[in-house]
Design a protein around this motif. Structure first.
Motif, mmCIF file in Angstrom:
data_model
loop_
_atom_site.group_PDB
_atom_site.id
_atom_site.type_symbol
_atom_site.label_atom_id
_atom_site.label_comp_id
_atom_site.label_asym_id
_atom_site.label_seq_id
_atom_site.Cartn_x
_atom_site.Cartn_y
_atom_site.Cartn_z
ATOM 1 N N ILE A 73 5.985 -1.773 -9.289
ATOM 2 C CA ILE A 73 6.248 -2.371 -7.976
ATOM 3 C C ILE A 73 7.739 -2.595 -7.781
ATOM 4 C CG2 ILE A 73 5.976 -4.450 -6.584
ATOM 5 C CD1 ILE A 73 3.189 -4.780 -7.836
ATOM 6 N N THR A 74 8.361 -3.266 -8.761
ATOM 7 C CA THR A 74 9.791 -3.575 -8.633
ATOM 8 C C THR A 74 10.629 -2.308 -8.597
ATOM 9 O OG1 THR A 74 9.491 -5.689 -9.773
ATOM 10 C CG2 THR A 74 11.723 -4.820 -9.659
ATOM 11 N N GLY A 75 10.326 -1.359 -9.475
ATOM 12 C CA GLY A 75 11.091 -0.118 -9.510
ATOM 13 C C GLY A 75 11.042 0.621 -8.182
ATOM 14 N N LYS A 76 9.866 0.712 -7.593
ATOM 15 C CA LYS A 76 9.741 1.443 -6.334
ATOM 16 C C LYS A 76 10.394 0.690 -5.177
ATOM 17 C CE LYS A 76 5.776 4.348 -7.442
ATOM 18 N NZ LYS A 76 4.372 4.721 -7.137
ATOM 19 N N PRO A 91 14.425 1.511 4.429
ATOM 20 C CA PRO A 91 14.200 2.160 5.715
ATOM 21 C C PRO A 91 14.394 1.163 6.863
ATOM 22 C CG PRO A 91 12.472 2.723 4.149
ATOM 23 C CD PRO A 91 13.300 1.631 3.519
ATOM 24 N N VAL A 92 14.618 1.660 8.052
ATOM 25 C CA VAL A 92 14.878 0.787 9.201
ATOM 26 C C VAL A 92 13.677 -0.103 9.489
ATOM 27 C CG1 VAL A 92 15.373 0.734 11.673
ATOM 28 C CG2 VAL A 92 16.491 2.417 10.203
ATOM 29 N N ALA A 140 14.146 1.270 -5.727
ATOM 30 C CA ALA A 140 14.483 2.667 -5.461
ATOM 31 C C ALA A 140 14.567 2.945 -3.970
ATOM 32 C CB ALA A 140 13.451 3.589 -6.107
ATOM 33 N N ARG A 141 13.802 2.172 -3.195
ATOM 34 C CA ARG A 141 13.768 2.393 -1.746
ATOM 35 C C ARG A 141 14.681 1.440 -0.976
ATOM 36 N NH1 ARG A 141 7.231 3.721 -1.522
ATOM 37 N NH2 ARG A 141 7.338 5.091 -3.352
ATOM 38 N N GLY A 142 15.487 0.685 -1.721
ATOM 39 C CA GLY A 142 16.492 -0.141 -1.071
ATOM 40 C C GLY A 142 16.091 -1.564 -0.779
ATOM 41 N N TYR A 143 14.902 -1.974 -1.160
ATOM 42 C CA TYR A 143 14.471 -3.350 -0.927
ATOM 43 C C TYR A 143 15.010 -4.264 -2.016
ATOM 44 C CZ TYR A 143 11.142 -1.212 2.307
ATOM 45 O OH TYR A 143 10.571 -0.492 3.327
ATOM 46 N N ARG A 144 15.444 -5.448 -1.626
ATOM 47 C CA ARG A 144 15.945 -6.434 -2.574
ATOM 48 C C ARG A 144 15.171 -7.735 -2.376
ATOM 49 N NH1 ARG A 144 17.470 -2.315 -4.066
ATOM 50 N NH2 ARG A 144 19.556 -1.648 -4.726
ATOM 51 N N PRO A 145 14.340 -8.122 -3.335
ATOM 52 C CA PRO A 145 13.510 -9.321 -3.169
ATOM 53 C C PRO A 145 14.338 -10.597 -3.041
ATOM 54 C CG PRO A 145 12.711 -7.957 -4.987
ATOM 55 C CD PRO A 145 14.060 -7.424 -4.598
ATOM 56 N N TYR A 146 13.851 -11.500 -2.239
ATOM 57 C CA TYR A 146 14.381 -12.854 -2.122
ATOM 58 C C TYR A 146 13.697 -13.662 -3.227
ATOM 59 C CZ TYR A 146 15.610 -17.261 0.325
ATOM 60 O OH TYR A 146 16.106 -18.491 0.680
ATOM 61 N N ARG A 178 0.830 -1.215 0.000
ATOM 62 C CA ARG A 178 0.000 0.000 0.000
ATOM 63 C C ARG A 178 0.857 1.255 0.000
ATOM 64 N NH1 ARG A 178 -3.928 -2.334 4.734
ATOM 65 N NH2 ARG A 178 -5.346 -3.574 3.411
ATOM 66 N N SER A 179 1.990 1.207 0.711
ATOM 67 C CA SER A 179 2.856 2.387 0.803
ATOM 68 C C SER A 179 3.506 2.736 -0.538
ATOM 69 C CB SER A 179 3.940 2.168 1.864
ATOM 70 O OG SER A 179 4.961 1.300 1.400
ATOM 71 N N LEU A 180 3.599 1.761 -1.441
ATOM 72 C CA LEU A 180 4.187 2.023 -2.753
ATOM 73 C C LEU A 180 3.297 2.923 -3.601
ATOM 74 C CD1 LEU A 180 5.513 -1.556 -3.653
ATOM 75 C CD2 LEU A 180 6.794 0.351 -2.670
ATOM 76 N N LYS A 181 2.003 2.944 -3.279
ATOM 77 C CA LYS A 181 1.033 3.799 -3.995
ATOM 78 C C LYS A 181 1.131 3.570 -5.510
ATOM 79 C CE LYS A 181 1.051 7.313 -0.368
ATOM 80 N NZ LYS A 181 -0.152 6.775 0.271
ATOM 81 N N ILE A 182 0.908 2.346 -5.920
ATOM 82 C CA ILE A 182 0.973 1.980 -7.332
ATOM 83 C C ILE A 182 -0.143 2.681 -8.112
ATOM 84 C CG2 ILE A 182 0.910 0.063 -8.967
ATOM 85 C CD1 ILE A 182 3.360 0.143 -7.092
ATOM 86 N N THR A 183 0.233 3.390 -9.160
ATOM 87 C CA THR A 183 -0.733 4.156 -9.946
ATOM 88 C C THR A 183 -1.022 3.541 -11.314
ATOM 89 O OG1 THR A 183 1.026 5.560 -10.846
ATOM 90 C CG2 THR A 183 -0.051 6.300 -8.814
#
Length: 234
Positions: A175-178, A230-231, A181-187, A160-165
């Protein structure tokens, strides 16, 4: 689950989804959005008799991204995963994607598809998919094997925080880009895949690939690329 004119495969997919054997500690809900279908999709969905299922009917077709956005707003669970209704993916493999989260090894899990002669839609479809992957990894200095996979499992609040438009298939790239961009790396977990043909109802086109590249570039220019998330989520 977003559904648009999938009467040919919907019941079979529903049967498979509802029959999934989940880990003992997992409670599950199924949120299905009928995205303005004009075939028998609505009738099939209204006949479901399972307390775990919530069905919402969009008054008109708005696209996969819009359907998922609605489903995410209705979901009450801690995590969500998207499952299409076209039999290209195996719902029975979803618990395998959840296991790294239950084990504490991951917060976001992608189901990475493998393409073979009997599973790929076409040569150019596979090349296009790899091109989107390469472009994504270069501009975000990351490595994701399957940007466009449907099976993306993550905390509901994070989604929800990604606010996909994006209302269409561009939502996968967004989804992947955001996330990147925010530092998340999928497993990543390998999954099975069998692409259907145009005659069987495949909807994605080459234009969707071009749109994905544009979406990714806009996110990179607008949000940059963090090395760490983010932490706390989200």
């Amino acid at each position: 689950m977003p559904v648009y004119n999938e009467q040919a495969t919907l019941q079979k997919v529903l049967d498979k989804v509802l029959a999934i054997e989940w880990q003992a500690e997992v409670e599950v809900e199924f949120v299905i959005v009928n995205d303005g279908s004009v075939d028998l999709t609505a009738t099939i969905l209204d006949a479901i008799d399972d307390k775990r299922v919530t069905v919402f009917h969009q008054p008109r077709n708005q696209g996969k991204g819009a359907a998922i956005r609605k489903a995410a707003s209705l979901a009450t669970g801690d995590h969500l995963i998207i499952c299409d209704a076209d039999e290209e993916y195996r719902p029975s493999e979803i618990p395998g994607l959840l296991q790294p989260i239950l084990d504490g090894d991951a917060k976001i899990v992608y189901g990475t598809r493998t393409f073979g002669s009997h599973t790929s839609y076409s040569y150019w479809y596979v090349i296009g998919n790899r091109g989107v992957n390469l472009f994504t990894n270069v501009i975000f200095n990351a490595y994701v094997s399957d940007v466009e996979t449907c099976y993306k499992l993550m905390p509901t609040e994070l989604y929800r925080s990604l606010k996909i438009t994006s209302n269409g298939f561009g939502m996968e790239a967004e989804i992947t880009g955001k996330l990147l961009a925010r530092g998340y790396r999928p497993y990543e977990v390998p999954i099975s895949y069998k692409a259907r043909t145009r005659a069987e109802g495949k909807k994605i086109t080459a234009w969707d690939g071009v749109e994905a590249l544009w979406i990714l570039l806009k996110i990179r220019l607008r949000e940059g690329s963090r090395r760490q998330p983010p932490v706390t989520l989200p």
